[in-house]
Design an enzyme around this catalytic site. Structure first.
Site, short mmCIF file in Angstrom:
data_model
loop_
_atom_site.label_atom_id
_atom_site.label_comp_id
_atom_site.label_asym_id
_atom_site.label_seq_id
_atom_site.Cartn_x
_atom_site.Cartn_y
_atom_site.Cartn_z
N PRO A 4 -7.81 -6.20 9.19
CA PRO A 4 -7.93 -5.09 8.12
C PRO A 4 -6.49 -4.25 7.68
O PRO A 4 -6.07 -3.20 8.00
CB PRO A 4 -8.82 -3.91 9.02
N CYS A 5 -5.92 -4.83 6.92
CA CYS A 5 -4.77 -4.51 6.18
C CYS A 5 -5.06 -3.57 5.34
O CYS A 5 -4.13 -2.46 5.09
CB CYS A 5 -3.92 -5.62 5.58
N HIS A 6 -6.29 -3.17 5.00
CA HIS A 6 -6.45 -2.13 4.06
C HIS A 6 -6.42 -0.68 4.85
O HIS A 6 -6.38 0.31 4.23
CB HIS A 6 -7.81 -2.14 3.47
#
Length: 158
Positions: free
Chosen positions: A120-122
């Protein structure tokens, strides 16, 4: 690699698996001639559908992380430790990794993340919560963060 394309609330997602696990999640479609059925692709699709429906908060599909420098791999590993519905700044991730001056390098590593959404780079934002940088674009990043925030609040209030 075996590929599949799925439709999602954020558009088409292209998934790739190898003999070990999920190794790519790209925004958009791949060339149709490379698409192949595969049980791991099916499992990944089901988990993504459950995630977008607000029914899944942690992915359990096996991952096959290819490439990346040691630092990038450390960043990607740390991204998986950010809890659902929470955010960290690039600077916070850098400090956790023992590199307090490496916020920009964390941003580069997030940009090179081969397995977006699942890794989850978001959930990583700029200083002060500023919406910056995301391979799928800022509106898509906002959509994912709003989904997780809504589900987190609904869970807390139920």
């Amino acid at each position: 690699m075996r590929w599949s394309v799925i439709d999602s609330p954020i558009g088409s997602l292209s998934l790739a698996v190898d003999e070990t696990g999920l190794c790519r999640l790209n925004f958009g479609r791949v060339d149709q001639q490379h698409l192949e059925p595969d049980p791991l692709l099916t499992e990944t699709q089901e988990q993504l559908e459950a995630y977008f429906a607000g029914e899944l908060q942690e992915f359990t599909v096996p991952l096959s992380v290819r490439g990346g420098s040691d630092f990038e791999r450390a960043v990607w590993s740390e991204l998986r430790r950010i809890p659902y519905g929470e955010m960290r700044t690039y600077g916070e991730v850098a400090k956790i990794l023992g590199e307090p001056g490496a916020a920009r390098a964390v941003g580069v590593a997030c940009n090179r993340n081969p397995i977006a959404v699942v890794v989850p780079c978001h959930r990583v934002v700029g200083a002060g919560g500023k919406m910056v940088g995301f391979g799928g674009g800022i509106p898509l990043k906002r959509h994912l963060l709003e989904l997780e925030a809504r589900i987190t609040l609904e869970t807390l209030w139920s």
